[in-house]
Write an enzyme that holds these catalytic residues in place. Structure first.
Site, PDB file in Angstrom:
ATOM      1  N   HIS A 182      39.032  37.247  34.493  1.00  0.00           N
ATOM      2  CA  HIS A 182      39.429  38.506  35.143  1.00  0.00           C
ATOM      3  C   HIS A 182      40.699  38.298  35.975  1.00  0.00           C
ATOM      4  O   HIS A 182      41.571  39.158  36.012  1.00  0.00           O
ATOM      5  CB  HIS A 182      38.305  39.004  36.058  1.00  0.00           C
ATOM      6  CG  HIS A 182      37.074  39.419  35.320  1.00  0.00           C
ATOM      7  ND1 HIS A 182      36.578  40.693  35.372  1.00  0.00           N
ATOM      8  CD2 HIS A 182      36.253  38.736  34.480  1.00  0.00           C
ATOM      9  CE1 HIS A 182      35.489  40.778  34.612  1.00  0.00           C
ATOM     10  NE2 HIS A 182      35.271  39.590  34.077  1.00  0.00           N
TER      11      HIS A 182
ATOM     12  N   ASP B  44      39.339  45.355  40.072  1.00  0.00           N
ATOM     13  CA  ASP B  44      38.480  45.015  38.948  1.00  0.00           C
ATOM     14  C   ASP B  44      37.306  45.988  38.950  1.00  0.00           C
ATOM     15  O   ASP B  44      36.724  46.298  39.987  1.00  0.00           O
ATOM     16  CB  ASP B  44      37.962  43.575  39.074  1.00  0.00           C
ATOM     17  CG  ASP B  44      37.376  43.087  37.761  1.00  0.00           C
ATOM     18  OD1 ASP B  44      37.985  42.196  37.154  1.00  0.00           O
ATOM     19  OD2 ASP B  44      36.318  43.619  37.320  1.00  0.00           O
TER      20      ASP B  44
END
Ligand code: UDP
Length: 499
Positions: free
Chosen positions: A26, A133
């Site tokens: 990520h 995120d």
């Protein structure tokens, strides 16, 4: 009711705060994505923890060194929450090695909520938008409190995102038997998508995971929009599905972000602990230099896959039976690294332990195929390099990404993985013969091997084109920037973009 967004002067560059999840899969694409916006004159700040910041330092330095716009990119840090993990263990690379480590690493993700809120309290007047995120679902509330638009970053394909969305919205298991081999259809998607029950996140077996994803999706639905590391030509129909059909979401596809620097050398080490490549990396590239074009298969399963010793032996046997040259990336510290994989003859293979320069390897002319777990970054990096894949999904979005690669794009062959199970759970062992057969098909000079290679090369060219001026990803970056600038002057705009 959302707070009023602060009014900013149109002459000031946009300022976007990027807030990546802690795991490498990520962190890496979000850091790369920030450089895409920085190159277009956006002031970008990445808010993360010290070790994560250290691991993307090279990305930020490179962006600042090559900046034509003079707009600086920076990293701000909040402490890694004190859960008893020493700095060396804070990068998240050992997630698959023990349940205790797994839980202790993921706990801080929740504990970042307060430091994030404090950061926004102190800096919101200076920020135009937050790219968070998607897994930090609580950032939606914090951004709304300060009148800031939250844009969710999905570290996956649009295809996988649309499939998961359908899974969570429609009761797809209702009319399906409990048999793991039962075929489940996902309705309403641009393609016919069917999967075996055993390949899916089954709410009956994983209620906690499903509840977590419901929270995440609810936060994304209430957000300003969603950003993807992908490009329109790769997932035709999905951007429209997302924007125009029942989902009615704003989505921008701005990838492949790993290509944004223009140089594969530059991105090879980002994400590694302190940017340090494996000591085997240079030797591996020299070894590849001596091999003929498209003759080597690269084998790597990202940062969180841990195979049992038995599976390692079968993989080694499969590589042997395939008769092909290989580079095998074995994560240091994993069970795999400590077991003896009994590798085939040495001159046919090269083993890398530690951080492999994956992007560099995939783009080496000697590479003709990639055995991958279908993590989205790896998948997109292979697509961008024009390399066909042997797909070996394990969990999360990986089975959907396999479907995209094998059935929709026609650039891969499945190894026969059928059981969705986390990085800590046991998987059914795939036999060496099946592995060898899939490698031979992908690397073959005849039949579907040739067709896959041709298609993969075409997609690689499209990936580069998407980033060029006038390309689809270039345009999506422009569109988002224009919307955020326009939003500045719209008085009384709420965090979800509604007036
Ligand atoms: N990666 C790398 N070297 C390694 C292992 C991983 O450069 O030795 C990078 C890889 O290029 C990709 C990311 O780490 O960008 C892994 O992300 P992916 O989504 O493929 O898998 P995950 O680790 O999240 O399962």
């Amino acid at each position: 009711m959302a707070a009023m967004a602060p009014t900013k002067n149109d002459d000031q560059p946009l300022h976007i705060l990027f807030f990546p999840f802690l795991l490498p899969g990520h962190l890496i694409p979000m850091a790369d994505m920030a450089t895409v916006f920085a190159a277009r004159g956006v002031r970008c700040t990445v808010l993360t923890t010290p070790v994560q910041g250290f691991n993307i330092r090279s990305v930020v330095d490179r962006a600042n060194d090559s900046s034509a716009t003079g707009t600086p990119m920076s990293i701000s840090v909040v402490p890694f929450p004190d859960v008893g993990l020493p700095p060396a263990a804070q990068s998240g690379r050992d997630l698959a090695t023990s349940g205790d480590y797994h839980d202790r690493f993921l706990q801080p993700a929740e504990l970042l909520r307060e430091p994030f809120r404090r950061f926004l309290s102190d800096h919101h007047a200076d920020i135009d938008a937050v790219v968070s995120d998607s897994l930090f679902h609580w950032s939606a509330h914090a951004a709304a409190e300060h009148g800031l638009p939250r844009i969710a970053f999905l570290a996956t394909s649009m295809f996988a995102r649309a499939c998961t969305d359908t899974l969570l919205r429609c009761n797809v298991f209702e009319s399906c038997s409990d048999d793991p081999c039962a075929v489940v259809s996902l309705p309403g998607l641009p393609h016919r998508v069917e999967q075996r029950r055993s390949q899916m996140m089954d709410p009956a077996k994983r209620p906690h995971d499903c509840a977590m994803f419901q929270l995440v999706h609810a936060a994304d639905r209430s957000s300003y929009g969603e950003l993807f590391n992908s490009f329109r030509e790769l997932e035709p129909g999905y951007a429209e599905h997302y924007r125009a059909t029942q989902l009615r979401r704003r989505a921008w596809l701005v990838g492949p972000v790993a290509l944004a620097s223009g140089s594969v050398e530059d991105v090879a080490s980002r994400g590694a602990v302190a940017g340090a490549l494996s000591p085997d990396a240079a030797g591996c590239l020299r070894w590849l230099d001596a091999k003929t074009a498209s003759s080597v298969v690269y084998v790597s399963f990202g940062t969180m896959t841990n195979f049992s010793p038995e599976q390692m032996r079968e993989l080694a046997r499969g590589l042997d039976l395939s008769g092909k040259n290989f580079v095998w990336d074995i994560a240091k510290g994993s069970t795999a690294a400590s077991s003896d994989p009994s590798t085939p003859e040495a001159n046919r293979g090269y083993i890398i332990q530690g951080w492999a320069p994956q992007v560099l390897i995939l783009n080496h002319p000697a590479i003709g195929g990639f055995v991958t777990h279908c993590g989205w970054n790896s998948t997109l990096e292979a697509v961008s390099a024009g390399v066909p894949m042997v797909t070996w999904p394990r969990y999360a979005d990986q089975f959907y990404n396999e479907k995209l690669v094998v059935e929709v794009l026609g650039v891969g062959v499945g190894v026969g993985a059928e059981d969705y199970a986390s990085c800590l759970e046991t998987h059914r062992v795939i036999a060496g013969e099946a592995i060898a057969e899939s490698i031979r098909r992908v690397m073959g000079e005849e039949g579907d091997g040739m067709a896959m290679r041709k298609k993969a090369k075409e997609l690689g060219l499209m990936a580069r084109g998407a980033l060029e001026k006038g390309g689809s990803s270039y345009d999506d970056v422009e569109q988002l920037m224009e919307e955020l600038i326009a939003r500045r002057s719209s008085v009384g705009c709420t965090a979800d973009g509604q007036r």
